[in-house]
Structure formats: C-alpha cells, structure tokens
Design an enzyme around this catalytic site. Structure first.
Site, mmCIF file in Angstrom:
data_model
loop_
_atom_site.group_PDB
_atom_site.id
_atom_site.type_symbol
_atom_site.label_atom_id
_atom_site.label_comp_id
_atom_site.label_asym_id
_atom_site.label_seq_id
_atom_site.Cartn_x
_atom_site.Cartn_y
_atom_site.Cartn_z
ATOM 1 N N LYS A 69 0.808 -1.083 -0.021
ATOM 2 C CA LYS A 69 -0.030 0.059 -0.194
ATOM 3 C C LYS A 69 0.837 1.191 -0.020
ATOM 4 C CE LYS A 69 -4.076 -1.930 1.763
ATOM 5 N NZ LYS A 69 -3.714 -3.397 1.722
HETATM 6 C C1 LIG Z 1 -4.553 -4.357 1.188
HETATM 7 C C2 LIG Z 1 -3.626 -5.804 1.015
HETATM 8 C C3 LIG Z 1 -4.064 -6.842 0.122
HETATM 9 C C4 LIG Z 1 -5.380 -6.587 -0.772
HETATM 10 O O1 LIG Z 1 -5.070 -5.718 -1.748
HETATM 11 P P1 LIG Z 1 -6.365 -5.254 -2.679
HETATM 12 O O2 LIG Z 1 -6.028 -4.069 -3.433
HETATM 13 O O3 LIG Z 1 -7.351 -4.690 -1.407
HETATM 14 O O4 LIG Z 1 -6.866 -6.423 -3.252
HETATM 15 C C5 LIG Z 1 -3.066 -8.035 0.051
HETATM 16 N N1 LIG Z 1 -2.130 -7.906 0.752
HETATM 17 C C6 LIG Z 1 -1.659 -7.061 1.881
HETATM 18 C C7 LIG Z 1 -0.617 -7.202 2.536
HETATM 19 C C8 LIG Z 1 -2.459 -5.865 1.909
HETATM 20 O O5 LIG Z 1 -2.073 -5.045 2.698
#
Ligand SMILES: *Cc1c(COP(=O)(O)O)cnc(C)c1O
Length: 465
Positions: A110
């Site tokens: 993120k």
């Molecule tokens: C948010 C997240 C996901 C999922 O990603 P999306 O874009 O919501 O599908 C997967 N792995 C981790 C570690 C995350 O923080």
C-alpha cells in the site's frame, strides 16, 4: 484525460478533480475516458528506464493537469522513502518470480500508492490554498500506510480509527508511534466494522463534510490504482529483457480488488498477449473467486484468516471491472450495483466467457497458506508473508508451463511473524523500518464506538484554512 463515473451520473472531471473527489458524486467510481495504448516500439524503448522514469511515462498518459516537471518531482519524492533502488525488485525463487512490493516505510504494498497520494494531496492543496482532514477506518495495513503517506504534511490532518486491541501489535505500533502533530490515532472500543460504519456516517453528514474539508484515502481513489499500474509494466519490462517469450502471467493476493484491477488496466495498455493471465487469489473469503468460477457474486460472512488485509467480502473496486464487463454501459452497471446493495448478490453467469478470459482463480485455505510458507522456505530459503503465500499457492494451481509467472509479494514477512514462525519454524528478521518499534512511545486516544463523540473530537482537532 477526462474521468467519468461508472454510473454515468456526473459531468466529466479532470485527474485532479477525480483525486479530490475519491468516490464520484453519483455513488460510482471514476475511470479514465480511454485507456492509452502502448505500442511495442515504445515498450522496447522503456526497457532502459528506471522505476521513477517509467512511472512518469505511464502516469503522464493519464494526467494532463499537472506539468510534467512537477509530476516528476512528486514521483521522485514519493519513492525516495523506499529502501531498494529498484523500488519494486523482481527476484526469481524456484520456478516463480516474486515481485517485492514491500520496500516502503510500512512494509506493505500500500506504500507504493499512498506515498504518492500523500504528496499529490499536498501539491493540490497548496495550489488551491486549501486544507484537508482525512478520515479513515483501518484493520491494520491501510492505516499505517496512510499515516506514513501524510505525516508532517502542512495542510493535512489525518484521523485513523482502529479497533482497540484487534490489530496486530506491529501494526498498532506502526500507527501510534508517529509523533507528528497532524496524526490522530483513535482506538475505538469496538470492531473494524463499527469503525467503518462511523466513518461512513460522518461522511454522510454533508454539511460537516464540507465545513471541515473531509477527505478519504481508501482504495477507490483512482490515483492509488494508477500508481499500482506502474509495477506491472515495470516487472513485465524486466522479464522482456530476460526471456525470449514476451508473455507473462501474474498472481495477485486480492481483497478490495484494487491491486488486481491495476493489473487489468496494465494489460489493456500493453500490446495484446504481453500480459496474459491474471490469477485472482483469495483466502477463505472467496466471493471474488466464486465470481470467476461461476459468475456468482454474493456476500458471505467475513471469515478471520491469517491474511487479515484480505478478510473482505464486498470488494470496493469491483464496480470498475463490472463497468468494463458490461461493455462500458453505465446504466447496466448502476442497475447491477443497486441490485447488489439491495440483495447482497448479483448473477454474472451470462458473462462467464468474458470473465474466464479476464481471470483465473483459486481460493486458498489456512492449511494451504501454512504449507506454502513451509515449502517455499525449504525449497528457496525465502520467507513469504501469509498474503503473499495465498498468491504463490494460487499461482501453482493456475500454472501454464513455459510462461513466466510473477507473484506479487504484498507484505514483508516480519509484519506477520507469528504466522510465519508457526508455519516454518523461522522468525523473520525485522527490517530497519520496524526494528525497535515495540519499545517506542505511542500516541493514541481511546474512545467509545460513538459517532457523535468521535465527530466532536474531529471538529476540535481539524485543520482549518
Ligand atoms: C491490502 C492488501 C491486500 C489486498 O489488496 P487489494 O488491493 O485490497 O485487493 C493484499 N495483501 C496485503 C498485505 C494488503 O495490505
């Protein structure tokens, strides 16, 4: 580039307006009017570019209201906080490629989008001489990445609600040890759902929202999707250099459908057949996996798993894919989303041919997650976090030999040390970003899960112009 709503109810807006709007005012999500195509010659020329240079080339095709020089500065600043020169290094382990997306300040993918979004907000607010109060609820990763994205920024305050005692100790410390004046952590006496409902209620108070310049940072923001398109193209280019065959598959651990949707956009941009298959990997929360298998998109109960950032049922970005699946028909999209809101399910079985061309899938059990971590460690001496393990396991089930597959590593294993140790007996070494974190001082207020009290607190601490 103009941006339109998936529900067709707003006049076209600019990129900057789309970013500030977040959710479109008709309740839909924003999408660019067209997806720019990249020809093979351009792609070959791009092979020589570094991550930031490539980001500039890709983003500038979607952004025409920020001068190129200023966009470049925003990109450079955003990725200067990453601890690897490649930003998202691609490493080969056994017979798969791992795309390490966790080299940012909070060790989850993120950061790639939220470091950029924080700088983008700051830039736009300065231009408009305005301020922003960001409010969000988190179950862990988003909160810490959002806080890291806006800490110390002049015109922004951020209020993050997390369920007291229900996020992992590392995640809690990542949020609460940030001492900048513009960061407000609120531990609520309630669940993540309570937090989310309170945030939604506060946003629905339109007068309050406008008076206090409230803004959101969740994964529906187009700027987040756009920033994530870059690493799909970047890793594809690296493989083009290495492998004669230009086709590549990706496996994506999926929760809100943001990351995989970025892959879907990247595929539309690249010459046909370059980015071939997208494997949609879910944990036991398998609504999206069922959708790909049979067209059944129906809500179930949220299950708690070892990959908590994917413990999601209704995926907030799914509407964007639905819009394309309906041949960009906003009326059909709107009707389907209204049916889903009313009944908790929609039937997409008529579109199965297209869905199967777009994705393959697997839903991965808790047992399989542990086995995958153990096996991968034994065979490759490399630790996977539980989210990444979901993608690696799904990749093995959807493997087409002869075509390289890239598994997205969405978090560093040290964010989830207990699960990793239990699976393979090895404790991941905490990288500098979180080393010594547990001993640091925290700043956080505890409040009851009460909308009025929290709203009052925000009003008292909001940034004013
Ligand atoms: C948010 C997240 C996901 C999922 O990603 P999306 O874009 O919501 O599908 C997967 N792995 C981790 C570690 C995350 O923080």
């Amino acid at each position: 580039m103009q941006y339109l709503s998936t529900r067709g109810g707003i006049a076209p807006v600019s990129f900057s307006e789309a970013v500030m709007m977040g959710l479109a005012e008709d309740g839909g999500l924003l999408l660019p009017r067209t997806i720019p195509r990249i020809g093979s010659e351009t792609l070959t020329a791009w092979q020589e570019l570094g991550y930031q240079e490539l980001a500039l080339e890709i983003m500038s095709r979607f952004i025409d209201d920020i001068p190129r020089k200023e966009l470049q500065e925003l990109i450079d600043r955003s990725y200067s906080s990453f601890d690897d020169e490649a930003i998202t290094p691609l490493v080969k382990k056994g017979d798969v490629y791992i795309l390490e997306l966790w080299h940012g300040p909070t060790l989850a993918f993120k950061d790639v989008a939220l470091q950029f979004l924080g700088n983008l907000f700051e830039y736009m607010l300065k231009k408009d001489n305005s301020v922003l109060n960001i409010i969000g609820a988190t179950s862990g990763d988003t909160g810490s990445a959002a806080i890291a994205g806006v800490r110390g920024k002049d015109r922004i305050n951020i209020f993050i609600l997390h369920p007291k005692g229900r996020v992992s100790p590392v995640q809690e410390k990542q949020m609460t040890t940030v001492m900048d004046d513009n960061i407000f952590n609120i531990a609520i006496e309630g669940s993540f759902d309570d937090g989310q409902a309170i945030v939604k209620d506060i946003f629905n108070d339109t007068e309050f929202k406008h008076q206090y310049h409230l803004g959101a940072i969740n994964s529906i923001n187009w700027a987040r999707v756009l920033a994530q398109v870059v690493y799909y193209v970047y890793s594809t280019l690296q493989l083009m250099k290495k492998e004669k065959d230009f086709a590549v598959d990706f496996s994506i651990p999926t929760g809100n459908f943001g990351d995989i949707f970025a892959g879907y956009i990247a595929r539309k941009m690249l010459p046909q057949g370059t980015l071939r298959n997208l494997v949609l990997a879910t944990n036991g929360n398998d609504i999206l996996s069922r959708m790909v298998q049979s067209g059944d998109y129906s809500l179930g109960e949220v299950k708690l798993t070892s990959s908590p950032s994917m413990d999601i049922q209704a995926a907030s970005n799914f509407e964007r894919y639905l819009f394309y699946l309906m041949d960009s028909d906003a009326v059909k999209t709107k009707n389907l989303m209204e049916t889903f809101a009313a009944e908790g399910k929609i039937d997409l079985s008529d579109s199965m041919d297209q869905i199967r061309r777009d994705f393959s899938t697997a839903s991965v059990s808790e047992e399989e997650v542990k086995d995958t971590i153990e096996k991968f460690y034994k065979e490759n001496d490399y630790l996977l976090d539980p989210h990444t393990a979901v993608g690696v396991c799904a990749a093995a089930e959807n493997r087409d030999t002869g075509i390289p597959i890239v598994c997205l590593a969405t978090a560093h294993p040290a964010k989830f040390p207990a699960v990793v140790e239990e699976a393979c007996g090895k404790v991941p070494v905490p990288p500098p970003q979180i080393d010594g974190l547990m001993e640091q001082e925290s700043k956080c207020i505890t409040m009851p899960a009460d909308k009025d009290e929290i709203q009052q607190y925000i009003a008292e601490h909001a940034r004013r112009s």
